[in-house]
Design a protein around this motif. Sequence first.
Motif, PDB file in Angstrom:
ATOM      1  N   CYS A  99       0.839  -1.204   0.000  1.00  0.00           N
ATOM      2  CA  CYS A  99       0.000   0.000   0.000  1.00  0.00           C
ATOM      3  C   CYS A  99       0.874   1.254   0.000  1.00  0.00           C
ATOM      4  N   ALA A 100       1.958   1.206   0.790  1.00  0.00           N
ATOM      5  CA  ALA A 100       2.875   2.342   0.819  1.00  0.00           C
ATOM      6  C   ALA A 100       3.513   2.562  -0.548  1.00  0.00           C
ATOM      7  N   HIS A 101       3.766   1.470  -1.273  1.00  0.00           N
ATOM      8  CA  HIS A 101       4.418   1.571  -2.581  1.00  0.00           C
ATOM      9  C   HIS A 101       3.555   2.309  -3.599  1.00  0.00           C
ATOM     10  N   VAL A 102       2.219   2.336  -3.367  1.00  0.00           N
ATOM     11  CA  VAL A 102       1.341   3.060  -4.290  1.00  0.00           C
ATOM     12  C   VAL A 102       1.688   4.547  -4.276  1.00  0.00           C
ATOM     13  N   GLY A 103       1.796   5.109  -3.057  1.00  0.00           N
ATOM     14  CA  GLY A 103       2.178   6.516  -2.950  1.00  0.00           C
ATOM     15  C   GLY A 103       3.609   6.755  -3.379  1.00  0.00           C
ATOM     16  N   MET A 104       4.495   5.785  -3.076  1.00  0.00           N
ATOM     17  CA  MET A 104       5.899   5.933  -3.449  1.00  0.00           C
ATOM     18  C   MET A 104       6.076   5.906  -4.964  1.00  0.00           C
ATOM     19  N   ARG A 105       5.315   5.039  -5.623  1.00  0.00           N
ATOM     20  CA  ARG A 105       5.426   4.958  -7.082  1.00  0.00           C
ATOM     21  C   ARG A 105       4.911   6.240  -7.734  1.00  0.00           C
ATOM     22  N   PHE A 106       3.890   6.844  -7.123  1.00  0.00           N
ATOM     23  CA  PHE A 106       3.377   8.107  -7.656  1.00  0.00           C
ATOM     24  C   PHE A 106       4.456   9.193  -7.580  1.00  0.00           C
ATOM     25  N   MET A 107       5.240   9.180  -6.475  1.00  0.00           N
ATOM     26  CA  MET A 107       6.263  10.201  -6.276  1.00  0.00           C
ATOM     27  C   MET A 107       7.542   9.914  -7.058  1.00  0.00           C
ATOM     28  N   PHE A 108       7.965   8.639  -7.070  1.00  0.00           N
ATOM     29  CA  PHE A 108       9.291   8.307  -7.604  1.00  0.00           C
ATOM     30  C   PHE A 108       9.258   7.437  -8.861  1.00  0.00           C
ATOM     31  N   GLY A 109       8.078   6.992  -9.259  1.00  0.00           N
ATOM     32  CA  GLY A 109       7.992   6.191 -10.473  1.00  0.00           C
ATOM     33  C   GLY A 109       8.720   4.868 -10.350  1.00  0.00           C
ATOM     34  N   ASN A 110       9.415   4.461 -11.402  1.00  0.00           N
ATOM     35  CA  ASN A 110      10.097   3.168 -11.441  1.00  0.00           C
ATOM     36  C   ASN A 110      11.364   3.118 -10.599  1.00  0.00           C
ATOM     37  N   VAL A 124      14.557   5.990  -1.655  1.00  0.00           N
ATOM     38  CA  VAL A 124      13.226   5.955  -2.251  1.00  0.00           C
ATOM     39  C   VAL A 124      12.528   4.613  -2.050  1.00  0.00           C
ATOM     40  N   ARG A 125      13.275   3.587  -1.600  1.00  0.00           N
ATOM     41  CA  ARG A 125      12.699   2.252  -1.423  1.00  0.00           C
ATOM     42  C   ARG A 125      12.315   1.972   0.025  1.00  0.00           C
ATOM     43  N   VAL A 126      13.097   2.469   0.976  1.00  0.00           N
ATOM     44  CA  VAL A 126      12.897   2.128   2.385  1.00  0.00           C
ATOM     45  C   VAL A 126      12.366   3.314   3.192  1.00  0.00           C
ATOM     46  N   LEU A 127      13.032   4.461   3.104  1.00  0.00           N
ATOM     47  CA  LEU A 127      12.668   5.591   3.961  1.00  0.00           C
ATOM     48  C   LEU A 127      11.212   6.053   3.789  1.00  0.00           C
ATOM     49  N   PRO A 128      10.668   6.139   2.568  1.00  0.00           N
ATOM     50  CA  PRO A 128       9.282   6.593   2.448  1.00  0.00           C
ATOM     51  C   PRO A 128       8.262   5.663   3.114  1.00  0.00           C
ATOM     52  N   VAL A 129       8.613   4.378   3.286  1.00  0.00           N
ATOM     53  CA  VAL A 129       7.699   3.460   3.958  1.00  0.00           C
ATOM     54  C   VAL A 129       7.419   3.945   5.383  1.00  0.00           C
TER      55      VAL A 129
END
Length: 448
Positions: A99-110, A124-129
């Motif tokens: 679920c967190a990755h949904v917002g992260m992907r919106f911000m950082f893409g691939n 971008v993989r760990v801290l935003p969680v």
Amino acid sequence: MHVYLRINHTYYQYQTHERERFMFLSYFLEYNRYMNIIGIGLMFLIAFFFSRNRAAIKWSLILKAFVLQSLVGIFMLKSAWGRAGVEAVALGVQKLSACAHVGMRFMFGNLIDPSGAWGMIFAVRVLPVLIFFGAFIALLFHFKLIQRLVALINGVVHPLLGTSGAETLSAIATGLLGQTEALFFVRNYVGVMTKAELFVVMTSGMSAISASLISVFSTMGVSTAHLLTSVSMSIFGSIMIAKMLFPDDPRASAEQQRKEHAVDVQRPTTTNLLEAIATGTSDGLQVALAIGAMLISFLSLLALVNYLLIGIGSGINSLGAAAGVAWRLPELTLDVIFSYLLCPFGYLLGFAGEDALAAGQLLGKKVAINEFIAYSSLVSTQLPERVATIMTYALCGFSNFACIGIQMGGIGVFAPERRAWIAELGLYAVLGGALSNLITAMIAALLI
């Protein structure tokens, strides 16, 4: 005839007894499992030697925690039910991470995809969680679910181990979520914890990895089942070692002890749902930024130390060459130094020869750098399957120097006045986490 049968029955019983005794001895001789027993004893001796107050160690607590740690290992390694249960819990946590990755992907893409050409980008993989978990845990606290969980754990575990609900919840949450995410569960209790309780929080944080990293390491080729078993065993192992290295103060009065172990079911500080989300998000952002900043500074300073060590070694070699000495020092770095220092632990894990040296090198990378580098080396190194499996347990924790910075950043956000304690106990917590991981690995080696 009856005499013959009686003699024959006695001889059969004797043969059966001898066969069982031989099988028992051969089991511990196989894979040098007897070294695991010696190793567990030595880990306890090391913890006892470095204890801040040996006279205050509650040996009944230590014994109970060790038995519980061993039972968890037996249940997880010998029972399909145990593994299925923990995998179900971890799957739930991974769903939250998704679920967190949904917002992260919106911000950082691939950029959040670790399989890309850029690999895993920690920022971008760990801290935003942590930002998502901050908001999620704030919601749970707003609805008083966290407070009730703390009170429940206190009521169940305190009579058994004598630990408070907050410190025990931290150890359990760390085994499920990881140290930084677990801090959100006890964020409202950190500021009033005793030093011994805070040390349990720190040691448990050093003794396990987060659920999000379990998924990352699984994609790298590390066994998910053994990672899950390790973090489950670390719950009681971290409490056990923490209470040996820094036991509770026995001089406290009965009333003070009661207050220390009581759990105050605190009222939510937020007035509505939206305020809880906003507050949790803000706190999560502060923790993520603090941890990122601490990692940059600590890893950079460790690199500086390595450059100095290499320069010193090069200078000594130059002086030796000028004096006509043929012998040369190898290129010295912190992970090389620790690999030689930690090589004996490879033998205590039951390895021999090159496998023991490889184990020492992996442990050195974990302590001097971090567990991510150590697991990367484990996957790329062609080790026997059993050696790789046991090392999965030995490496499954955050016990490294950079993690001190993570804890100062994470705990310091919720309780700035406790940063002096964290700095004082940081190296002790690294030692505690490493001992907990090694005991977990040795118990696993006895069962595998």
